[in-house]
Design an enzyme around this catalytic site. Sequence first.
Site, PDB file in Angstrom:
ATOM      1  N   ILE A  14       0.842  -1.203   0.000  1.00 50.81           N
ATOM      2  CA  ILE A  14       0.000   0.000   0.000  1.00 50.81           C
ATOM      3  C   ILE A  14       0.879   1.255   0.000  1.00 50.81           C
ATOM      4  O   ILE A  14       0.568   2.248  -0.665  1.00 50.81           O
ATOM      5  CB  ILE A  14      -0.978  -0.018   1.205  1.00 50.81           C
ATOM      6  N   LEU A  35      12.886  -3.217   4.510  1.00 53.47           N
ATOM      7  CA  LEU A  35      12.800  -4.250   3.462  1.00 53.47           C
ATOM      8  C   LEU A  35      12.525  -5.639   4.044  1.00 53.47           C
ATOM      9  O   LEU A  35      12.823  -6.641   3.411  1.00 53.47           O
ATOM     10  CB  LEU A  35      14.073  -4.257   2.581  1.00 53.47           C
ATOM     11  N   PHE A  83       3.038   3.259   7.353  1.00 59.48           N
ATOM     12  CA  PHE A  83       2.588   1.933   6.917  1.00 59.48           C
ATOM     13  C   PHE A  83       3.395   0.813   7.569  1.00 59.48           C
ATOM     14  O   PHE A  83       2.955  -0.331   7.579  1.00 59.48           O
ATOM     15  CB  PHE A  83       2.774   1.782   5.391  1.00 59.48           C
ATOM     16  N   SER A 127      -7.153  -0.930  10.435  1.00 59.75           N
ATOM     17  CA  SER A 127      -7.821  -2.025   9.736  1.00 59.75           C
ATOM     18  C   SER A 127      -9.237  -2.209  10.267  1.00 59.75           C
ATOM     19  O   SER A 127      -9.502  -1.935  11.450  1.00 59.75           O
ATOM     20  CB  SER A 127      -7.011  -3.305   9.988  1.00 59.75           C
ATOM     21  N   TYR A 152      -1.978  -9.474  15.689  1.00 61.94           N
ATOM     22  CA  TYR A 152      -1.816  -8.436  14.654  1.00 61.94           C
ATOM     23  C   TYR A 152      -2.935  -7.402  14.771  1.00 61.94           C
ATOM     24  O   TYR A 152      -2.702  -6.199  14.825  1.00 61.94           O
ATOM     25  CB  TYR A 152      -1.829  -9.066  13.241  1.00 61.94           C
ATOM     26  N   LYS A 156      -3.306  -3.032  15.998  1.00 61.91           N
ATOM     27  CA  LYS A 156      -4.008  -1.903  15.360  1.00 61.91           C
ATOM     28  C   LYS A 156      -4.918  -1.217  16.377  1.00 61.91           C
ATOM     29  O   LYS A 156      -4.991  -0.002  16.450  1.00 61.91           O
ATOM     30  CB  LYS A 156      -4.829  -2.384  14.158  1.00 61.91           C
ATOM     31  N   ASN A 182     -10.798  -4.473   2.725  1.00 62.12           N
ATOM     32  CA  ASN A 182      -9.919  -5.504   2.138  1.00 62.12           C
ATOM     33  C   ASN A 182      -9.228  -4.980   0.884  1.00 62.12           C
ATOM     34  O   ASN A 182      -9.793  -5.088  -0.219  1.00 62.12           O
ATOM     35  CB  ASN A 182     -10.733  -6.763   1.816  1.00 62.12           C
ATOM     36  N   ASN A 202      -4.238 -14.261   2.254  1.00 62.94           N
ATOM     37  CA  ASN A 202      -5.404 -13.506   1.786  1.00 62.94           C
ATOM     38  C   ASN A 202      -5.941 -14.088   0.486  1.00 62.94           C
ATOM     39  O   ASN A 202      -5.226 -14.726  -0.287  1.00 62.94           O
ATOM     40  CB  ASN A 202      -5.034 -12.027   1.614  1.00 62.94           C
ATOM     41  N   GLY A 300     -11.424 -17.334  13.315  1.00 56.08           N
ATOM     42  CA  GLY A 300     -11.321 -15.869  13.339  1.00 56.08           C
ATOM     43  C   GLY A 300     -12.068 -15.170  12.220  1.00 56.08           C
ATOM     44  O   GLY A 300     -12.165 -13.942  12.233  1.00 56.08           O
TER      45      GLY A 300
HETATM   46  P1  NAD Z   1       3.545  -4.626   3.381  1.00 59.40           P
HETATM   47  O1  NAD Z   1       4.141  -5.699   4.228  1.00 59.40           O
HETATM   48  O2  NAD Z   1       3.532  -4.806   1.925  1.00 59.40           O
HETATM   49  O3  NAD Z   1       4.243  -3.234   3.715  1.00 59.40           O
HETATM   50  C1  NAD Z   1       4.747  -2.917   4.993  1.00 59.40           C
HETATM   51  C2  NAD Z   1       6.164  -2.398   4.798  1.00 59.40           C
HETATM   52  O4  NAD Z   1       6.702  -2.050   6.077  1.00 59.40           O
HETATM   53  C3  NAD Z   1       7.092  -3.441   4.190  1.00 59.40           C
HETATM   54  O5  NAD Z   1       7.766  -2.865   3.083  1.00 59.40           O
HETATM   55  C4  NAD Z   1       8.071  -3.779   5.310  1.00 59.40           C
HETATM   56  O6  NAD Z   1       9.357  -4.094   4.819  1.00 59.40           O
HETATM   57  C5  NAD Z   1       8.047  -2.510   6.128  1.00 59.40           C
HETATM   58  N1  NAD Z   1       8.382  -2.672   7.555  1.00 59.40           N
HETATM   59  C6  NAD Z   1       7.873  -3.581   8.421  1.00 59.40           C
HETATM   60  N2  NAD Z   1       8.463  -3.423   9.625  1.00 59.40           N
HETATM   61  C7  NAD Z   1       9.340  -2.380   9.518  1.00 59.40           C
HETATM   62  C8  NAD Z   1      10.239  -1.762  10.405  1.00 59.40           C
HETATM   63  N3  NAD Z   1      10.397  -2.182  11.661  1.00 59.40           N
HETATM   64  N4  NAD Z   1      10.986  -0.724   9.953  1.00 59.40           N
HETATM   65  C9  NAD Z   1      10.862  -0.298   8.676  1.00 59.40           C
HETATM   66  N5  NAD Z   1      10.035  -0.857   7.784  1.00 59.40           N
HETATM   67  C10 NAD Z   1       9.279  -1.895   8.202  1.00 59.40           C
HETATM   68  O7  NAD Z   1       2.072  -4.380   3.946  1.00 59.40           O
HETATM   69  P2  NAD Z   1       0.874  -3.538   3.311  1.00 59.40           P
HETATM   70  O8  NAD Z   1      -0.155  -4.497   2.877  1.00 59.40           O
HETATM   71  O9  NAD Z   1       1.389  -2.532   2.388  1.00 59.40           O
HETATM   72  O10 NAD Z   1       0.315  -2.848   4.628  1.00 59.40           O
HETATM   73  C11 NAD Z   1       0.692  -1.536   4.986  1.00 59.40           C
HETATM   74  C12 NAD Z   1       0.030  -1.190   6.300  1.00 59.40           C
HETATM   75  O11 NAD Z   1      -1.387  -1.310   6.168  1.00 59.40           O
HETATM   76  C13 NAD Z   1       0.423  -2.100   7.458  1.00 59.40           C
HETATM   77  O12 NAD Z   1       0.490  -1.317   8.638  1.00 59.40           O
HETATM   78  C14 NAD Z   1      -0.738  -3.064   7.534  1.00 59.40           C
HETATM   79  O13 NAD Z   1      -0.884  -3.603   8.826  1.00 59.40           O
HETATM   80  C15 NAD Z   1      -1.900  -2.152   7.185  1.00 59.40           C
HETATM   81  N6  NAD Z   1      -3.062  -2.871   6.650  1.00 59.40           N
HETATM   82  C16 NAD Z   1      -2.903  -3.672   5.550  1.00 59.40           C
HETATM   83  C17 NAD Z   1      -3.995  -4.369   5.046  1.00 59.40           C
HETATM   84  C18 NAD Z   1      -3.850  -5.262   3.848  1.00 59.40           C
HETATM   85  O14 NAD Z   1      -4.755  -6.024   3.554  1.00 59.40           O
HETATM   86  N7  NAD Z   1      -2.763  -5.209   3.104  1.00 59.40           N
HETATM   87  C19 NAD Z   1      -5.251  -4.235   5.670  1.00 59.40           C
HETATM   88  C20 NAD Z   1      -5.382  -3.408   6.775  1.00 59.40           C
HETATM   89  C21 NAD Z   1      -4.261  -2.721   7.265  1.00 59.40           C
HETATM   90  C1  UD1 Z   2      -7.650 -10.677   6.814  1.00 61.81           C
HETATM   91  C2  UD1 Z   2      -7.435 -10.616   8.300  1.00 61.81           C
HETATM   92  C3  UD1 Z   2      -7.563  -9.179   8.773  1.00 61.81           C
HETATM   93  C4  UD1 Z   2      -6.587  -8.297   7.997  1.00 61.81           C
HETATM   94  C5  UD1 Z   2      -6.853  -8.452   6.505  1.00 61.81           C
HETATM   95  C6  UD1 Z   2      -5.845  -7.711   5.677  1.00 61.81           C
HETATM   96  C7  UD1 Z   2      -8.081 -12.779   9.247  1.00 61.81           C
HETATM   97  C8  UD1 Z   2      -9.073 -13.505  10.086  1.00 61.81           C
HETATM   98  N1  UD1 Z   2      -8.352 -11.491   8.992  1.00 61.81           N
HETATM   99  O1  UD1 Z   2      -8.978 -10.230   6.528  1.00 61.81           O
HETATM  100  O2  UD1 Z   2      -7.271  -9.115  10.152  1.00 61.81           O
HETATM  101  O3  UD1 Z   2      -6.752  -6.946   8.368  1.00 61.81           O
HETATM  102  O4  UD1 Z   2      -6.762  -9.838   6.138  1.00 61.81           O
HETATM  103  O5  UD1 Z   2      -4.578  -8.280   5.776  1.00 61.81           O
HETATM  104  O6  UD1 Z   2      -7.090 -13.341   8.821  1.00 61.81           O
HETATM  105  N2  UD1 Z   2     -10.518 -17.014   2.080  1.00 61.81           N
HETATM  106  C9  UD1 Z   2     -10.662 -18.289   1.568  1.00 61.81           C
HETATM  107  N3  UD1 Z   2      -9.542 -18.945   1.182  1.00 61.81           N
HETATM  108  C10 UD1 Z   2      -8.288 -18.418   1.271  1.00 61.81           C
HETATM  109  C11 UD1 Z   2      -8.156 -17.102   1.794  1.00 61.81           C
HETATM  110  C12 UD1 Z   2      -9.292 -16.443   2.197  1.00 61.81           C
HETATM  111  O7  UD1 Z   2     -11.779 -18.811   1.483  1.00 61.81           O
HETATM  112  O8  UD1 Z   2      -7.308 -19.075   0.916  1.00 61.81           O
HETATM  113  C13 UD1 Z   2     -11.728 -16.277   2.490  1.00 61.81           C
HETATM  114  C14 UD1 Z   2     -11.738 -15.953   3.956  1.00 61.81           C
HETATM  115  O9  UD1 Z   2     -12.382 -16.959   4.680  1.00 61.81           O
HETATM  116  C15 UD1 Z   2     -12.524 -14.635   3.976  1.00 61.81           C
HETATM  117  C16 UD1 Z   2     -12.257 -14.014   2.607  1.00 61.81           C
HETATM  118  O10 UD1 Z   2     -11.735 -15.059   1.791  1.00 61.81           O
HETATM  119  O11 UD1 Z   2     -13.871 -14.917   4.071  1.00 61.81           O
HETATM  120  C17 UD1 Z   2     -11.265 -12.885   2.671  1.00 61.81           C
HETATM  121  O12 UD1 Z   2     -10.108 -13.354   3.347  1.00 61.81           O
HETATM  122  P1  UD1 Z   2      -8.772 -12.499   3.464  1.00 61.81           P
HETATM  123  O13 UD1 Z   2      -8.357 -12.015   2.134  1.00 61.81           O
HETATM  124  O14 UD1 Z   2      -7.789 -13.316   4.253  1.00 61.81           O
HETATM  125  O15 UD1 Z   2      -9.214 -11.221   4.297  1.00 61.81           O
HETATM  126  P2  UD1 Z   2      -9.940 -11.137   5.728  1.00 61.81           P
HETATM  127  O16 UD1 Z   2     -10.007 -12.440   6.387  1.00 61.81           O
HETATM  128  O17 UD1 Z   2     -11.201 -10.392   5.546  1.00 61.81           O
END
Ligand code: NAD
Ligand code: UD1
Length: 343
Positions: A14, A35, A83, A127, A152, A156, A182, A202, A300
């Site tokens: 992101i 990284l 992030f 999140s 995790y 948050k 998502n 995911n 979960g």
């Molecule tokens: P990502 O893992 O792709 O990016 C996170 C980045 O942070 C990575 O490049 C990693 O190398 C860096 N990082 C981690 N720990 C570090 C540290 N101690 N010092 C410096 N850099 C560090 O994840 P993302 O999907 O881009 O998520 C970004 C943010 O959004 C995170 O805080 C994540 O929890 C939050 N978030 C993500 C999702 C999702 O589905 N991707 C959903 C809700 C919230």
């Molecule tokens: C998950 C995390 C959530 C986190 C978010 C983004 C859990 C319980 N929740 O959300 O805390 O903020 O990712 O990182 O892990 N599914 C399948 N098969 C798979 C993978 C997923 O059926 O192999 C289904 C899951 O049951 C869910 C949906 O797809 O119903 C979405 O799953 P996912 O992409 O993992 O997101 P969340 O579970 O919503």
Amino acid sequence: MKTKIIVTGGCGYIGSHTAIELIENDFDVVILDDLSNSTEKTISRIHKITGVTPTFVQVDLKDPVATFKVFETHKDAAGVIHFAAHKAVGESVQKPLMYYKNNFYSLLNTLEAQSVHGINNFIFSSSATVYGTPNTLPITENNETQRPFSPYGNTKKIAEEILDDFTKSNKSFSAISLRYFNPIGAHESGAIGELPNGIPNNLMPYITQTAAGVREKLMVYGNDYPTKDGTPIRDYIHVVDLAKAHVIAIKRLLNNKQETPLEFFNLGTGLGYSVLDVIKSFESVTNSKLNYEITERRDGDVPQLYASTDLAKEKLGWSADRKLNDMISSSWNWEQNLRSETK
Ligand code: NAD
Ligand code: UD1
């Protein structure tokens, strides 16, 4: 002079999309990343897309000395978008201390280092997991937060409480916590996207890896939920729409438009799709059949999560434009580019 914004975790999924949107909005971007879950190649990919190379510093934000040093160098920054965090739900259940340590140390060091230099604007990646199992849908920002299922998720929820305390104690400091639903999809160029570490948890990366032949079969975790087809419903949002919301949020703080020192916004589309909806859309967009099997529920998982988008619309003037098909086709495009690169 361009306004400088520090993007922690900016080599990640992101963060990298947000860095592009910031550059396209004429900000000077400094990326801090250790990284641990990304690659430095992201920097050249951002250049390829925008024609600009953001400043990059490899730094572990858990390390207070290194963090203070980098903020001293960039003390002319106007704000931080944070992030950097570990984000794998399953891994956090196995290694809770690693998650609490990384996500809190990096948050606390960043807050301390930036506020020493009067960098008083902060955007936080939160999140929808903070809502736990919601009692009412769609989820508004006023829905009660609950202790999330995973460590995790709990990082948050607690981080939001830390920000609440900090913004109350430091009157000059303002923060916005963005609660993502998502995020899926990738930049339309196909040059950046999500890089899941190991076996994806995911849904979307699991689907694209299955279609690409990297995984044999997608397991659909349960079809006995109280939803239209029995599979859980989620609010999938395109990462580019999400990235654009960060630019709007940081501008809101820079222009002192915030109404309270800490604000919360849901970032979703407001639309819920089931797992089977996503699979069917993937099959139709890619004109292929996906190998999948219905299996047991995953611990979960909640039956339904989708956002009320009213507050973001009203206060940020932001809403998501991209549809599920755009999310799927861009994810698939990225997956194919990734595979051709690793061949
Ligand atoms: P990502 O893992 O792709 O990016 C996170 C980045 O942070 C990575 O490049 C990693 O190398 C860096 N990082 C981690 N720990 C570090 C540290 N101690 N010092 C410096 N850099 C560090 O994840 P993302 O999907 O881009 O998520 C970004 C943010 O959004 C995170 O805080 C994540 O929890 C939050 N978030 C993500 C999702 C999702 O589905 N991707 C959903 C809700 C919230
Ligand atoms: C998950 C995390 C959530 C986190 C978010 C983004 C859990 C319980 N929740 O959300 O805390 O903020 O990712 O990182 O892990 N599914 C399948 N098969 C798979 C993978 C997923 O059926 O192999 C289904 C899951 O049951 C869910 C949906 O797809 O119903 C979405 O799953 P996912 O992409 O993992 O997101 P969340 O579970 O919503």
